[in-house]
Structures are given as C-alpha cells and as structure tokens.
Design a protein around this motif. Structure first.
Motif, PDB file in Angstrom:
ATOM      1  N   ASP A   1       1.220  -1.289  -0.111  1.00  0.00           N
ATOM      2  CA  ASP A   1      -0.410   0.071  -0.366  1.00  0.00           C
ATOM      3  C   ASP A   1       1.099   1.299  -0.189  1.00  0.00           C
ATOM      4  O   ASP A   1       1.022   2.556  -0.647  1.00  0.00           O
ATOM      5  N   VAL A   2       2.021   1.271   0.949  1.00  0.00           N
ATOM      6  CA  VAL A   2       3.125   1.970   1.023  1.00  0.00           C
ATOM      7  C   VAL A   2       3.646   2.660  -0.076  1.00  0.00           C
ATOM      8  O   VAL A   2       3.707   4.060  -1.056  1.00  0.00           O
ATOM      9  N   LEU A   3       4.357   0.933  -1.399  1.00  0.00           N
ATOM     10  CA  LEU A   3       4.540   1.720  -2.026  1.00  0.00           C
ATOM     11  C   LEU A   3       3.479   1.891  -3.836  1.00  0.00           C
ATOM     12  O   LEU A   3       4.208   3.311  -4.801  1.00  0.00           O
ATOM     13  N   ASN A   4       2.287   1.385  -3.373  1.00  0.00           N
ATOM     14  CA  ASN A   4       1.700   2.286  -4.895  1.00  0.00           C
ATOM     15  C   ASN A   4       1.239   3.934  -3.730  1.00  0.00           C
ATOM     16  O   ASN A   4       1.440   3.985  -5.208  1.00  0.00           O
ATOM     17  N   GLY A   5       1.863   3.970  -3.001  1.00  0.00           N
ATOM     18  CA  GLY A   5       1.996   6.144  -2.575  1.00  0.00           C
ATOM     19  C   GLY A   5       2.907   6.419  -2.698  1.00  0.00           C
ATOM     20  O   GLY A   5       2.828   7.380  -3.129  1.00  0.00           O
ATOM     21  N   ALA A   6       3.904   5.798  -3.354  1.00  0.00           N
ATOM     22  CA  ALA A   6       5.318   6.667  -3.155  1.00  0.00           C
ATOM     23  C   ALA A   6       5.401   7.951  -4.692  1.00  0.00           C
ATOM     24  O   ALA A   6       4.598   7.346  -5.408  1.00  0.00           O
ATOM     25  N   GLU A   7       5.604   8.588  -3.733  1.00  0.00           N
ATOM     26  CA  GLU A   7       5.550   9.964  -4.635  1.00  0.00           C
ATOM     27  C   GLU A   7       6.832  10.558  -5.282  1.00  0.00           C
ATOM     28  O   GLU A   7       7.740  10.887  -6.687  1.00  0.00           O
ATOM     29  N   THR A   8       8.002   9.851  -5.027  1.00  0.00           N
ATOM     30  CA  THR A   8       9.381   9.552  -6.186  1.00  0.00           C
ATOM     31  C   THR A   8       9.954   7.922  -5.858  1.00  0.00           C
ATOM     32  O   THR A   8       9.504   6.813  -5.281  1.00  0.00           O
ATOM     33  N   TYR A   9      10.480   7.890  -6.861  1.00  0.00           N
ATOM     34  CA  TYR A   9      11.319   6.710  -7.114  1.00  0.00           C
ATOM     35  C   TYR A   9      12.240   6.311  -5.993  1.00  0.00           C
ATOM     36  O   TYR A   9      12.842   5.387  -6.131  1.00  0.00           O
ATOM     37  N   GLU A  10      13.117   7.592  -5.400  1.00  0.00           N
ATOM     38  CA  GLU A  10      13.826   7.317  -4.120  1.00  0.00           C
ATOM     39  C   GLU A  10      12.766   6.357  -3.791  1.00  0.00           C
ATOM     40  O   GLU A  10      13.405   5.856  -2.855  1.00  0.00           O
TER      41      GLU A  10
ATOM     42  N   GLN B   1      18.481   0.727  -9.982  1.00  0.00           N
ATOM     43  CA  GLN B   1      18.311   0.530 -11.203  1.00  0.00           C
ATOM     44  C   GLN B   1      16.849   1.506 -10.942  1.00  0.00           C
ATOM     45  O   GLN B   1      16.226   2.814 -11.880  1.00  0.00           O
ATOM     46  N   LEU B   2      15.875   1.315 -10.085  1.00  0.00           N
ATOM     47  CA  LEU B   2      14.560   2.132 -10.413  1.00  0.00           C
ATOM     48  C   LEU B   2      14.795   3.254  -9.333  1.00  0.00           C
ATOM     49  O   LEU B   2      14.007   4.190  -9.502  1.00  0.00           O
ATOM     50  N   ARG B   3      15.708   3.426  -8.062  1.00  0.00           N
ATOM     51  CA  ARG B   3      16.194   4.611  -7.655  1.00  0.00           C
ATOM     52  C   ARG B   3      16.427   5.543  -8.881  1.00  0.00           C
ATOM     53  O   ARG B   3      16.706   6.732  -8.556  1.00  0.00           O
ATOM     54  N   ALA B   4      17.200   4.978 -10.193  1.00  0.00           N
ATOM     55  CA  ALA B   4      18.080   5.775 -11.383  1.00  0.00           C
ATOM     56  C   ALA B   4      17.450   6.508 -11.710  1.00  0.00           C
ATOM     57  O   ALA B   4      17.028   7.096 -12.979  1.00  0.00           O
ATOM     58  N   LEU B   5      15.445   6.245 -11.982  1.00  0.00           N
ATOM     59  CA  LEU B   5      14.605   6.356 -13.119  1.00  0.00           C
ATOM     60  C   LEU B   5      14.098   7.174 -12.779  1.00  0.00           C
ATOM     61  O   LEU B   5      14.242   8.295 -11.706  1.00  0.00           O
ATOM     62  N   ASP B   6      13.413   8.186 -13.044  1.00  0.00           N
ATOM     63  CA  ASP B   6      13.137   9.216 -14.113  1.00  0.00           C
ATOM     64  C   ASP B   6      11.733   9.557 -14.478  1.00  0.00           C
ATOM     65  O   ASP B   6      11.605   8.936 -15.095  1.00  0.00           O
ATOM     66  N   ARG B   7      10.616   9.666 -13.561  1.00  0.00           N
ATOM     67  CA  ARG B   7       9.400  11.055 -14.437  1.00  0.00           C
ATOM     68  C   ARG B   7       9.957  11.851 -15.411  1.00  0.00           C
ATOM     69  O   ARG B   7      10.155  12.655 -14.730  1.00  0.00           O
ATOM     70  N   PRO B   8       8.481  11.743 -16.301  1.00  0.00           N
ATOM     71  CA  PRO B   8       8.794  12.071 -16.913  1.00  0.00           C
ATOM     72  C   PRO B   8       7.916  13.966 -16.751  1.00  0.00           C
ATOM     73  O   PRO B   8       7.485  13.938 -15.987  1.00  0.00           O
ATOM     74  N   ALA B   9       8.658  14.604 -16.664  1.00  0.00           N
ATOM     75  CA  ALA B   9       8.722  16.201 -16.561  1.00  0.00           C
ATOM     76  C   ALA B   9       7.768  16.922 -17.998  1.00  0.00           C
ATOM     77  O   ALA B   9       6.674  15.626 -18.574  1.00  0.00           O
TER      78      ALA B   9
END
Length: 235
Positions: A107-116, A182-190
């Motif tokens: 549930d917490v992962l579903n609500g994560a707002e950053t890849y960090e 790898q997950l931490r290195a991802l960026d959300r599209p601007a």
C-alpha cells in the motif's frame, strides 16, 4: 539502555495528535497516512487534521504506526491511540499478521511519490541479507527440514517441493540484485508547460477546426462579397 524510537506519535493535552522524528521516508509515510506539516521558524512536526473525532484520529495514528513499523522504523505510539489489527475480507480476525505487513508495504509503495522512496521500499523485499525474499527462502528451507524429519515417502516428496521453492526464491533475489538501484535511477517524465500543451493541441486538432476561419494574407485586399440581387419593383 533501550533504543530510542525513530518516530513518536502522541496525543497532546490540547487534543492534537502529533508525530515527531523520522527521516524523509518516514515523512512520506506520515503524509500518506493523512498527517499534515506544521512549522515554526525553528522546528517542524506533523499533526492530524483537526475536528476529525477521536475514533478516526486513533485509527489514522495506528495506521501510520503500522506502515512505519512495516518498513523497519521503531515507533512509539501513545497507548490511547492504539486500535485493532488490520483485517481483510479473507482474514476478518486479523490472524495473518505477517502477510498483512507485506500488504501495508504494498500500500505504501502504491502511494510512493518519488522513485527514491519506491526504491527504499523495494529494498525491504530485495535486500540480499535481510530482505523478504531471502528470509522466505530460509523459511522454506526450514520447512523442507521439518517435512524430511518425518522419514516418510510423503515427507520426502514434500521436502523436495519446499527445497525447490527455496531455491526459486533465492534465484529471484539474484536476478533482481540491482533492481533497487535501477529503480532509484529512473526519472518521471517532466510535465509539459501550458504553452507546450496549447501548441500540441493545435498541432493535433482536426483539419476542419484549424481551417474554419479563412486566413487573410497581410497586405492582400479583402475579398469583395458578390452583389446581392435586388428584387424587381413595380409601381
């Protein structure tokens, strides 16, 4: 000497439910649980919204404590804030507590707002030393030994199944050994600016809409409308 808690959640004499302590991930979890930030020039803390009623406040505070505990934080929850165990339709008595911890983590992962944040949460499952996968692998190895101890054909067959499951889980952990990085290195599209969105709209609008108004070339004479026909008049 006891280890101090990472996060303290209490009800102050004023009636406000306050959370203090923790790091960036703990802050994300508190916000996910419904807490809002309060700041002064020298400090900050988190509180639940006012006028929710004590029953709802207790429920939200307990939910926050369970989420924080599920990812490894030491939480001191005021004794007057505790509510019952998490339940599901398939477990109405809340007996599958270990599975519910994974449910809270999901549930917490579903609500994560950053890849960090998502990477930190995923690390609780994939950590090669203390993650969920490696511990599950050890669990099934122990189950295999228990089945083998019966010294029966059925026990041996079951021990092989358990051992194979343990090996599969260990292999999954090895395959995903760098997935957290790898997950931490991802960026959300601007998000595009409003100007870019407007330009995109006109670029993709149907041709009928774009040509609805005739363009007039600068400096060209305006088109002359045809003369209107006049009705014949007789005296």
């Amino acid at each position: 000497m006891p280890t101090p808690p990472d996060v303290v959640i209490t009800r102050h004499p004023t009636g406000n439910v306050i959370a203090e302590g923790g790091d960036e991930l703990a802050t994300t979890l508190l916000k996910r649980a419904g807490f809002v930030i309060e700041t002064t020039p020298r400090s900050f803390w988190y509180r639940l919204p006012w006028d929710m009623g004590e029953a709802r406040e207790n429920q939200m505070a307990s939910h926050a404590a369970r989420m924080l505990t599920a990812v490894g934080y030491r939480v001191d929850l005021g004794p007057d804030l505790h509510t019952g165990l998490l339940t599901t339709p398939s477990d109405p008595r809340g007996e599958r507590v270990h599975g519910h911890q994974i449910l809270r983590l999901t549930d917490v992962l579903n609500g994560a707002e950053t890849y960090e944040t998502a990477a930190d949460l995923t690390g609780h499952v994939l950590d090669p030393n203390d993650g969920v996968l490696v511990r599950l692998s050890e669990f099934f190895e122990a189950a295999a030994e228990q089945a083998k101890a019966s010294e029966t054909d059925a026990g041996w067959d079951l021990s092989y199944d358990f051992a194979e499951t343990a090996a599969t889980l260990a292999s999954l952990g090895e395959d995903l050994h760098d997935a957290v990085d790898q997950l931490r290195a991802l960026d959300r599209p601007a998000q595009p600016s409003w100007q870019a969105r407007v330009a995109s709209y006109y670029a993709t609008a149907p041709a009928a809409q774009r040509t609805a108004t005739a363009a007039v070339t600068p400096g060209a004479p305006a088109p002359t409308p045809p003369p209107a026909s006049r009705p014949n008049r007789t005296r």
